[in-house]
Design a protein around this motif. Structure first.
Motif, short mmCIF file in Angstrom:
data_model
loop_
_atom_site.label_atom_id
_atom_site.label_comp_id
_atom_site.label_asym_id
_atom_site.label_seq_id
_atom_site.Cartn_x
_atom_site.Cartn_y
_atom_site.Cartn_z
N ILE A 1 0.85 -1.19 0.00
CA ILE A 1 0.00 0.00 0.00
C ILE A 1 0.88 1.24 0.00
O ILE A 1 0.69 2.16 -0.80
N ALA A 2 1.87 1.25 0.90
CA ALA A 2 2.78 2.40 0.99
C ALA A 2 3.56 2.59 -0.29
O ALA A 2 3.76 3.72 -0.76
N LEU A 3 4.00 1.49 -0.89
CA LEU A 3 4.82 1.58 -2.10
C LEU A 3 4.03 2.10 -3.30
O LEU A 3 4.61 2.55 -4.28
N ARG B 1 -8.01 1.22 10.17
CA ARG B 1 -8.51 0.64 11.42
C ARG B 1 -7.37 0.27 12.36
O ARG B 1 -7.41 0.57 13.55
N GLU B 2 -6.36 -0.39 11.82
CA GLU B 2 -5.26 -0.83 12.67
C GLU B 2 -4.41 0.34 13.15
O GLU B 2 -3.82 0.29 14.24
N THR B 3 -4.33 1.40 12.36
CA THR B 3 -3.60 2.59 12.79
C THR B 3 -4.28 3.24 13.99
O THR B 3 -3.62 3.72 14.91
N VAL B 4 -5.62 3.22 13.99
CA VAL B 4 -6.39 3.78 15.10
C VAL B 4 -6.10 3.01 16.39
O VAL B 4 -5.89 3.61 17.46
N TYR B 5 -6.08 1.67 16.30
CA TYR B 5 -5.90 0.85 17.49
C TYR B 5 -4.44 0.60 17.85
O TYR B 5 -4.11 0.28 18.98
N ASN B 6 -3.56 0.75 16.85
CA ASN B 6 -2.14 0.50 17.09
C ASN B 6 -1.31 1.54 16.36
O ASN B 6 -0.92 1.34 15.21
N PRO B 7 -1.04 2.68 17.01
CA PRO B 7 -0.29 3.77 16.36
C PRO B 7 1.08 3.34 15.84
O PRO B 7 1.64 4.01 14.96
N GLU B 8 1.63 2.24 16.35
CA GLU B 8 2.93 1.78 15.89
C GLU B 8 2.89 1.38 14.42
O GLU B 8 3.91 1.37 13.74
N ILE B 9 1.69 1.06 13.92
CA ILE B 9 1.53 0.66 12.53
C ILE B 9 1.99 1.77 11.60
O ILE B 9 2.57 1.51 10.53
N ILE B 10 1.76 3.02 11.99
CA ILE B 10 2.13 4.14 11.12
C ILE B 10 3.64 4.20 10.91
O ILE B 10 4.12 4.63 9.86
N LYS B 11 4.40 3.73 11.90
CA LYS B 11 5.85 3.70 11.75
C LYS B 11 6.24 2.69 10.67
O LYS B 11 7.15 2.94 9.87
N TYR C 1 4.34 1.82 8.20
CA TYR C 1 3.89 2.40 6.93
C TYR C 1 4.89 3.42 6.41
O TYR C 1 5.29 3.39 5.25
N LYS C 2 5.34 4.34 7.29
CA LYS C 2 6.29 5.37 6.87
C LYS C 2 7.62 4.77 6.44
O LYS C 2 8.28 5.27 5.53
N ALA C 3 8.02 3.68 7.11
CA ALA C 3 9.32 3.07 6.84
C ALA C 3 9.42 2.48 5.45
O ALA C 3 10.51 2.35 4.89
N VAL C 4 8.27 2.11 4.86
CA VAL C 4 8.31 1.47 3.55
C VAL C 4 7.84 2.38 2.42
O VAL C 4 7.66 1.93 1.29
N LEU C 5 7.63 3.67 2.72
CA LEU C 5 7.33 4.60 1.64
C LEU C 5 8.50 4.64 0.66
O LEU C 5 9.66 4.45 1.07
N PRO C 6 8.25 4.84 -0.62
CA PRO C 6 9.35 4.93 -1.59
C PRO C 6 10.39 5.94 -1.14
O PRO C 6 10.06 6.98 -0.55
N ASN C 7 11.65 5.66 -1.40
CA ASN C 7 12.75 6.50 -0.93
C ASN C 7 12.62 7.96 -1.37
O ASN C 7 13.03 8.87 -0.65
N ASN C 8 12.04 8.18 -2.55
CA ASN C 8 11.97 9.54 -3.07
C ASN C 8 10.64 10.23 -2.76
O ASN C 8 10.35 11.29 -3.30
N PHE C 9 9.81 9.61 -1.91
CA PHE C 9 8.47 10.16 -1.66
C PHE C 9 8.57 11.59 -1.12
O PHE C 9 7.97 12.52 -1.67
N TRP C 10 9.30 11.78 -0.03
CA TRP C 10 9.35 13.10 0.60
C TRP C 10 10.17 14.07 -0.24
O TRP C 10 9.84 15.27 -0.31
#
Length: 207
Positions: free
Chosen positions: A73-75, A121-131, A133-142
């Motif tokens: 999803i992130a990719l 849903r899982e981000t709401v219950y487990n904020p660690e999920i967002i980490k 997600y961010k870790a696997v964003l494409p290298n050039n995203f930001w």
């Protein structure tokens, strides 16, 4: 059990055997319908008619299985692009930029509704999920995001704010629309997106 299109070209998913893929896509169905916490590895295996031992051998545990589901999803989330602001007459237009950006993201969510539902849903219950997600964003995203927003500021069609705040402001109404329309199943009037785009455009215009 639907093999979602974002996995069609994903190397990891394509490397799985037919039984491993059954486990993978069954997990998606169950996570989406019941939630991650209420789904056991035993239930995934039983529903897929594949041994639980293979699940552990392939994915190690349920948390890692969720991570493998989220990564593609992130990719596949693309950053905003400067061409979204270009009109046919090669002029920069903020409203067109917002509209194209929103339409692209909404189409992605609609095409991958079940997966986005799991992520939110899982981000709401487990904020660690967002980490994860961010870790696997494409290298050039930001890098690409900053380059796009910087150019829009150079062209003086967007507010001269910090890029982090600009990006949050660009996405806040979009996220609210996605939450209401897909996670909470409100199924808003299609015209609602036009109002959302207009509101975001007005908020981002330079003073």
């Amino acid at each position: 059990m639907i093999e979602n299109n974002i996995y069609e070209t994903n190397k990891y998913v394509q490397s799985l055997s037919s039984k491993q893929r059954k486990l993978f896509f069954t997990a998606i169905d169950l996570f989406a319908s019941k939630g991650f916490a209420k789904t056991s590895t035993a239930e995934i295996s039983a529903t897929a008619h594949v041994s639980e031992g293979l699940l552990f051998k392939t994915f190690k545990n349920k948390d890692n299985l969720l991570k493998q589901i989220i990564q593609p999803i992130a990719l596949n989330i693309l950053p905003p692009r400067i061409d979204m602001a270009m009109t046919e007459s090669n002029e920069f237009n903020l409203k067109q930029f917002v509209s194209r950006y929103y339409q692209e993201k909404i189409k992605f969510v609609a095409d991958n509704e079940k997966l986005i539902e799991i992520l939110i849903r899982e981000t709401v219950y487990n904020p660690e999920i967002i980490k994860t997600y961010k870790a696997v964003l494409p290298n050039n995203f930001w890098e690409s995001t900053h380059a796009c927003l910087d150019e829009l500021k150079v062209q003086r069609i967007i507010a001269n704010w910090d890029n982090t705040y600009l990006f949050r402001s660009l996405n806040s109404a979009l996220v609210n629309y996605i939450l209401r329309n897909y996670l909470f199943k409100t199924r808003l009037d299609p015209k609602r997106i036009d109002y959302t785009i207009e509101a975001t455009y007005k908020a981002l215009r330079p003073e």
